[in-house]
Design a protein around this motif. Sequence first.
Motif, mmCIF file in Angstrom:
data_model
loop_
_atom_site.group_PDB
_atom_site.id
_atom_site.type_symbol
_atom_site.label_atom_id
_atom_site.label_comp_id
_atom_site.label_asym_id
_atom_site.label_seq_id
_atom_site.Cartn_x
_atom_site.Cartn_y
_atom_site.Cartn_z
ATOM 1 N N PHE A 111 27.359 62.191 -21.196
ATOM 2 C CA PHE A 111 26.085 61.811 -21.827
ATOM 3 C C PHE A 111 26.249 61.581 -23.329
ATOM 4 C CE2 PHE A 111 23.687 64.354 -18.338
ATOM 5 C CZ PHE A 111 23.903 63.319 -17.448
ATOM 6 N N SER A 112 27.119 62.372 -23.961
ATOM 7 C CA SER A 112 27.346 62.202 -25.408
ATOM 8 C C SER A 112 27.922 60.828 -25.708
ATOM 9 C CB SER A 112 28.295 63.291 -25.926
ATOM 10 O OG SER A 112 27.755 64.578 -25.744
ATOM 11 N N GLY A 113 28.828 60.378 -24.843
ATOM 12 C CA GLY A 113 29.413 59.060 -25.035
ATOM 13 C C GLY A 113 28.449 57.937 -24.717
ATOM 14 N N LEU A 114 27.671 58.094 -23.634
ATOM 15 C CA LEU A 114 26.773 57.030 -23.198
ATOM 16 C C LEU A 114 25.499 56.952 -24.041
ATOM 17 C CD1 LEU A 114 27.016 57.400 -19.299
ATOM 18 C CD2 LEU A 114 28.140 55.708 -20.758
ATOM 19 N N ILE A 115 24.901 58.090 -24.339
ATOM 20 C CA ILE A 115 23.607 58.115 -25.029
ATOM 21 C C ILE A 115 23.759 58.130 -26.550
ATOM 22 C CG2 ILE A 115 21.437 59.399 -25.329
ATOM 23 C CD1 ILE A 115 21.799 60.454 -22.477
ATOM 24 N N VAL A 163 31.279 68.682 -18.510
ATOM 25 C CA VAL A 163 31.672 67.319 -18.161
ATOM 26 C C VAL A 163 30.490 66.362 -18.332
ATOM 27 C CG1 VAL A 163 32.532 65.816 -16.329
ATOM 28 C CG2 VAL A 163 33.409 68.158 -16.544
ATOM 29 N N PHE A 164 29.336 66.751 -17.778
ATOM 30 C CA PHE A 164 28.142 65.924 -17.932
ATOM 31 C C PHE A 164 27.774 65.774 -19.412
ATOM 32 C CE2 PHE A 164 27.376 67.278 -13.477
ATOM 33 C CZ PHE A 164 27.207 66.019 -12.918
ATOM 34 N N GLY A 165 27.922 66.850 -20.179
ATOM 35 C CA GLY A 165 27.599 66.791 -21.603
ATOM 36 C C GLY A 165 28.446 65.780 -22.339
ATOM 37 N N ILE A 166 29.732 65.753 -22.034
ATOM 38 C CA ILE A 166 30.637 64.793 -22.683
ATOM 39 C C ILE A 166 30.300 63.365 -22.265
ATOM 40 C CG2 ILE A 166 33.031 63.996 -22.731
ATOM 41 C CD1 ILE A 166 33.908 66.888 -22.760
#
Length: 356
Positions: A273-277, A268-271
């Motif tokens: 961060f992928s969208g934000l960063i 969940v965190f990976g997804i």
Amino acid sequence: MGMSVLDIVRKSHYGYYFIIIAAALAALVHVLSKPMLGIGTSQVEINPIVMAFLVYFICGIFFTPLVKKSPKISKVSRRDITFMLLIGITEGAGLITYFYGISTSTAVNASIFSNSEIIFALVIAMLVFKERLHIKECIPFSMIIIGMMIIPIGNDLYQNDFSFSLVTGDLLIIFSGLLYAIDITLCKYLSERFDVKKTVQMVSFTCAAITISIIALFQIPMDIELAQVPNILIMSIAGTGMSTLFFLMGLKLIGAVRTILLYSTTSVFGIIFSGLILAEVVTYTDIISVVLVLSGIFLLRNRLAETESIGPKHKTSTHANHVSFTKKRKTSSVSKWIHNKVAEKVSQVFPNSGIG
């Protein structure tokens, strides 16, 4: 009267915070490694083998000051060295495979695949101990497989006119999960012999030695930009080293079942961060995949916890560089032999990528 740091750490509810922090830090590996490994970015493309060496070497340095208080090793046998080499080869191959995979895949997909080694470890444990899934466990197991593999890969095939060459990265990341699952089994021996921090340090430096040997043998250029160094340090120290420490602290306080459930939120965190960063597009398909995986893990949590007691989880990756840890618990029901012969030991390491 003031509360000491030790009193704070002993409070069990802090274990939940530690695992959530560990999951968030581990997710950084997926996001930070992608731009440095991806083709067509504005940065210098770092070779996956070079990246693996840097992660292992920095992680080994990070844990070196922490092992000074560890019990001294009286004797290192030939069997210890053999296991160390086997773990180094498997671990290194897993991280390198992951880095090659994410170079052509997306950080979102890598995040979804980040729990694959848990499922492969379960399958290996069932094969070794000749256990079968109960009927009620087949549905959540199927949910995990569908959400973690079938939907993401099927969606990529559909989006790319069923060109299998464009899902190679996805398949490599999943294969790295299989390598980590094998690594989990091998790490059982070392984690029972040595202190966990010492084990992580030894494995990290062994993997670093193997990867630098490959670099020297094939004369792989170590092309790195100065601007990439901060991300490498964050990925190695925060995403790997600190994530491992928080993970182990949380595991001591809340046990294996809750740890597995909370740490699976790495995807969940990976997804997020992928969208934000990275500004990667997060689709409804990705959300459905993650919901299926997390729901399946929740329903299958007891079986997964028993699997962790058989083979300590040791993950040193991007997915994140992950660690082995053992702790005495109640007797496992995974097999009658274990029930009668040994005290169950629970371990969870930190991790891919998913390099979850």
